[in-house]
Design an enzyme around this catalytic site. Structure first.
Site, PDB file in Angstrom:
ATOM      1  N   HIS A 117       8.152  -2.797  -6.906  1.00  0.00           N
ATOM      2  CA  HIS A 117       7.869  -2.109  -7.912  1.00  0.00           C
ATOM      3  C   HIS A 117       7.254  -0.972  -7.303  1.00  0.00           C
ATOM      4  O   HIS A 117       6.845  -1.509  -6.104  1.00  0.00           O
ATOM      5  CB  HIS A 117       6.981  -2.251  -8.999  1.00  0.00           C
ATOM      6  CG  HIS A 117       6.859  -1.572  -9.952  1.00  0.00           C
ATOM      7  ND1 HIS A 117       7.404  -0.996 -11.191  1.00  0.00           N
ATOM      8  CD2 HIS A 117       6.428  -0.279 -10.268  1.00  0.00           C
ATOM      9  CE1 HIS A 117       7.144  -0.433 -11.714  1.00  0.00           C
ATOM     10  NE2 HIS A 117       5.520   0.380 -10.750  1.00  0.00           N
ATOM     11  N   ASP A 153       4.459  -5.439 -15.561  1.00  0.00           N
ATOM     12  CA  ASP A 153       3.997  -4.691 -13.904  1.00  0.00           C
ATOM     13  C   ASP A 153       2.828  -5.364 -13.722  1.00  0.00           C
ATOM     14  O   ASP A 153       2.264  -4.487 -13.047  1.00  0.00           O
ATOM     15  CB  ASP A 153       4.768  -2.925 -14.048  1.00  0.00           C
ATOM     16  CG  ASP A 153       6.159  -3.186 -13.859  1.00  0.00           C
ATOM     17  OD1 ASP A 153       6.662  -3.890 -13.731  1.00  0.00           O
ATOM     18  OD2 ASP A 153       6.169  -1.558 -14.344  1.00  0.00           O
ATOM     19  N   CYS A 730      -1.558  33.977  36.091  1.00  0.00           N
ATOM     20  CA  CYS A 730      -3.016  32.377  36.771  1.00  0.00           C
ATOM     21  C   CYS A 730      -2.602  31.782  37.872  1.00  0.00           C
ATOM     22  O   CYS A 730      -3.186  31.126  38.828  1.00  0.00           O
ATOM     23  CB  CYS A 730      -1.764  31.324  35.974  1.00  0.00           C
ATOM     24  SG  CYS A 730      -0.178  31.160  36.013  1.00  0.00           S
TER      25      CYS A 730
END
Length: 925
Positions: A117, A153, A730
């Site tokens: 399901h 169900d 950097c």
């Protein structure tokens, strides 16, 4: 033999009751696992065509029963029950069944019956469970395999699985991505559990239970008095069956392909819709409709009552398409497709131009079959399910297919809201929103912040400030693109072609990109054009060339191993992409740092979520626009401007992020590693994961200048080593060691050259030195200089803010800097030259001083003595050593530091290793 016999004992005799391709796949997997399917009970043939489950079973010689019904007048049909009982099943497996099965059959086998399901029971009991999952806006979807009982169900749960529901997922998306593939696996697992006597029976709780009936067309009319999110859920929950509809111009029109539209109201032609308080807008991207909260939904496709489907953007021009004249190659393709249609529509004598695919008996499962057969013959023709629904007649389908084959049917232009400025003798168009899953959208909470032009302090734009929810959306989009999207299926050469195309677009827009970079970061325009943008283009081209070579050389190898005679074994390795990568970049080279990391990441086949620096987001967002125009699939590249403490931290901790690439300050890098160490220490794996990490952090790069150098060259290069990009570099030379005999002359020449430098508007082509990136950084630099003076260093030049609008600082020179001083140990990241003397000839002494730092990013030496230079290069503890030059980086050379300057490499072949994982595979033959 005993183990084989025991395994055989745990196999069951099964009856499969149901239909569809899903049922067929479950049937095939169960047989492959050794279970015996003693009978298949399915629906009768439709229009002369057997169900896929029946076809598979008949091919295998499995008994097949095709009952139109199991009951008559509320009672079981005894002949049907007898036929069922004759097969002697021990377990009924119902993977997908539309018939009502009597309890005489459900309870008959030894182990009863199990049913698949498509919802997380007890929520959404009933036949339209997937639809209601979306209609009600559930955040989770899933499926349940339960033991059948006499309720609807309501039987005990055997197992459940769940998945996240994406913001724009449709029923088809959930089914294809999760419910179908995982459902097949789970059905097989459930049968194994039953066979082994380990299957649980967990009673369903009544709390949270819901039941919704079958959604039919008459119930699917769009209720307009809803917020946009609820309208979107209603439309996607009914896509494709039964279809959410509204009345337009007196006829029923069905809406397909909805998504939330988070942008300003676009230009378009108004379209009156019955019941809607506000007209829709037919735009170039589709039909925009409005919720009662004023927010918007975009609808891609519309279907009329006769079955014809069109792109919503073509509503007012639906009949204007001209008929194409086909080439000989295209005529052959049309005949091949006609043959495919004939194979599917077996009851149709001749496939005419007017033959309608669905009216001739085809169903949704035949759409998949047809597209797969076309793909096998024409791999370059990419068709989607919705293409069939939009062209159901053969002639229309051929026209559509040929347009796609020619490339005339490309996706509509990306919707972008720009901030536009007339600057640098051009108009620059700058996106300012988050870029997530191929769309520019506002931040989830609507927050923005201002990005500032450092040349004058003015506001350039208000930029979306990403929230935690935006991070989750972006990571989910990147994960979906990696695991299920076109990107993951693309071959390496095609990936390289996309990167080349992106590099070409960046080059086409280089002046615009350089201008945006200049006004957003303060970079001098000429430098931005050559380095910030120029090297970014080179980087993408370099890594584009690597895409189809990653498995070559040492990247994929065969390995001799000990053989277990008489068997032979082959072991080989392959390199694989890691997955979703988080990339966090700094503000000094916004576009170039993006390129250095993302190019290697993409070449390796990963997807990414990138956070630009908060103060410099604009070139990253422009890059996102260009990546979309280059054709990168949705979700591959995502850009999130905003707070590092919020966005960056959440990315570094996100459980679906498999790699973090960071360039920035050492304290922030330490915090990232601290987070990971803490995760390891407290076993926090439930909330996050262990990640591959590369860090490119701060530096205090030493530059040693010997008296036997070419002094003028050393002065020029030394100044570039410090003042390049305003010192916001950097690898900038954070400390110069100058041999005593040339020290004073070196300083004099440097000051003379500084006085010649023009400080000013970075867009002025004659400017040498632009503004610092942002106000807080300027203030930090001024404090840095004050500290140097207080500690006793000699301020020879500069150290002050330039008296003009903006964040300008004078190039600065300090001498008499002792090793213990703050400015000798800490990085300024600005235009500050820090000079220390060393005694003549004291090579080892200056080496010790140069290495007395916790950083190790770069270094340099100037001398004519090549032996001395090579000796020093061996002893310097830095990831890069420059000899008689500086700042000479190249896309093919690896870049990265030692010690507290981080680990991992950008650029070059080594960078690819940061974004790949190694898998060893052993085959016995």
């Amino acid at each position: 033999l005993n183990s084989f016999y025991q395994a055989y004992q745990h196999k069951l005799k099964l009856a499969l009751i149901g239909q569809s391709i899903f049922g067929q796949e479950v049937y095939n997997k169960l047989r492959k696992e050794g279970h015996k399917v003693v009978g298949v009970f399915t629906v009768p043939d439709k229009n002369g065509q057997a169900d896929p489950l029946a076809l598979a079973a008949e091919k295998d010689g499995t008994p097949v029963f095709k009952f139109p019904r199991w009951r008559a007048k509320g009672k079981p049909i005894q002949e049907v029950i007898a036929a069922y009982k004759s097969v002697g099943a021990e377990l009924n497996v119902l993977p997908f069944c539309t018939q009502f099965i009597p309890m005489d059959v459900i309870d008959c086998p030894k182990h009863g019956s199990i049913i698949y399901h498509p919802s997380i029971l007890p929520r959404h009991r009933g036949a339209s469970a997937i639809n209601w999952t979306l209609i009600q806006g559930d955040k989770k979807a899933g499926f349940t395999i339960f033991w059948a009982d006499d309720g609807l169900d309501t039987g005990p749960i055997l197992l459940q699985r769940e998945c996240d529901v994406g913001q724009n997922d449709t029923v088809d998306d959930l089914y294809n991505r999760f419910l179908f593939p995982e459902g097949i696996k789970a059905m097989v697992e459930a049968v194994h559990l039953i066979a082994d006597g380990k299957a649980p029976r967990i009673p369903q709780p009544e709390e949270g239970a819901t039941y919704e009936g079958i959604q039919k067309k008459e119930n699917a009319e769009i209720p307009w008095d809803l917020p946009a999110a609820a309208l979107h859920n209603w439309i996607r929950g009914h896509d494709k069956v039964p279809g959410a509809w509204a009345t337009i111009d007196g006829q029923v029109v069905t809406f397909y392909g909805s998504s939330l539209f988070d942008a300003s109201v676009p230009a378009g032609q108004e379209l009156a819709i019955k019941g809607a308080s506000r007209p829709g807008l037919v735009t170039k991207n589709g039909l925009v409709i409005f919720g009662n909260d004023g927010k918007m939904v975009l609808v891609r496709n519309l279907q009329f009552e006769g079955g014809k489907m069109i792109p919503a953007s073509k509503y007012f021009s639906a009949d204007e398409t001209t008929t194409l004249e086909l080439t000989e190659e295209e005529k052959k393709m049309a005949e091949d497709i006609r043959t495919i249609w004939k194979g599917i529509l077996s009851t149709v004598a001749v496939i005419e131009d007017s033959t309608d695919f669905f009216k001739s008996g085809a169903s949704s499962m035949h759409v998949v079959r047809m597209l797969e057969e076309i793909k096998q013959k024409y791999s370059g023709l990419q068709l989607q399910n919705e293409d069939v629904y939009m062209a159901t007649k053969f002639a229309d389908f051929i026209q559509m297919a040929v347009r796609k084959f020619r490339g005339e049917d490309k996706e509509e232009e990306l919707v972008i809201d720009y901030v536009s400025k007339n600057v640098n003798n051009m108009t620059v168009n700058m996106p300012y929103q988050c870029f997530i899953n191929g769309q520019f959208i506002n931040a989830d909470d609507g927050k923005t912040y201002d990005t500032i032009n450092p040349a004058d302090g003015s506001i350039i734009a208000s930029v979306s400030s990403a929230s935690l929810a935006d991070v989750d959306k972006a990571v989910a989009a990147a994960k979906e693109a990696f695991e299920n999207g076109e990107w993951g299926r693309m071959n390496a050469r095609e990936r390289g072609q996309l990167m080349y195309r992106l590099a070409d677009l960046m080059e086409e827009h280089q002046e615009e990109l350089a201008t945006i970079e200049s006004i957003d970061s303060g970079a001098v325009y000429t430098l931005a054009l050559k380095t910030h943008v120029g090297m970014s283009v080179q980087t993408f081209r370099y890594f584009a060339g690597w895409c189809d070579k990653i498995q070559a050389s040492e990247y994929g190898a065969t390995i001799p191993i000990n053989q277990a005679r008489p068997n032979h074994n082959l072991t080989f390795t392959k390199k694989e992409p890691i997955g979703v990568c988080a990339i966090v970049i700094p503000w000094n080279y916004p576009l170039m740092m993006l390129a250095w990391k993302s190019a290697a990441c993409l070449a390796a086949g990963n997807t990414l979520v990138l956070k630009p620096a908060q103060v410099t987001p604009l070139t990253s967002l422009k890059f996102a626009e260009l990546s979309a125009k280059a054709g990168f699939p949705k979700g591959v590249i995502n850009i999130l401007p905003g707070s590092g403490g919020l966005v960056g931290q959440h990315l570094s901790e996100h459980p679906d992020v498999r790699k973090v690439g960071f360039t920035g300050s050492t304290p922030t890098g330490k915090q990232i590693m601290k987070s990971f160490y803490m995760i390891i220490y407290i076993f926090y794996s439930a909330a996050t994961n262990l990640k591959k990490v590369s860090l490119e952090l701060g530096g205090k790069s030493p530059l040693i200048i010997f008296s036997d150098c070419e002094l003028d060259r050393a002065v020029k290069m030394g100044m570039g080593a410090v003042y390049f990009n305003k010192g916001e570099n950097c690898i900038a030379a954070g400390r110069l060691f100058v041999e005593e005999s040339i020290h004073d002359e070196f300083v004099r020449k440097v000051v003379e050259e500084i006085k010649k430098m023009k400080i000013g508007d970075p867009l002025d082509r004659s400017t040498d030195h632009g503004p610092q990136n942002h106000k807080a950084h300027l203030e930090k630099l001024l404090q840095y200089c004050e500290t140097g003076v207080k500690e006793g260093a000699t301020l020879v030049y500069g150290g002050r803010q330039v008296c003009r609008p903006g964040f300008f600082m004078e190039p600065t020179v300090f001498t008499d800097v002792e090793d213990h001083m703050y400015i000798a140990q800490e990085e300024s990241f600005g235009p500050v030259m820090v000079i220390s003397k060393f005694k003549n000839g004291d090579v080892d002494g200056v080496l010790r001083r140069a290495n007395t730092t916790e950083y190790g990013l770069a270094s340099g030496v100037f001398t004519k003595d090549i032996s001395k230079a090579l000796y020093i290069s061996e002893k310097l503890e830095a990831g890069t050593v420059f000899i008689n030059t500086y700042n000479k980086t190249d896309v093919a050379a690896p870049f990265g530091g030692f010690k507290q300057s981080g680990f991992g490499k950008d650029l070059g072949e080594e960078a690819l290793r940061e974004y790949l994982r190694t898998k060893a595979i052993t085959v016995e033959y």
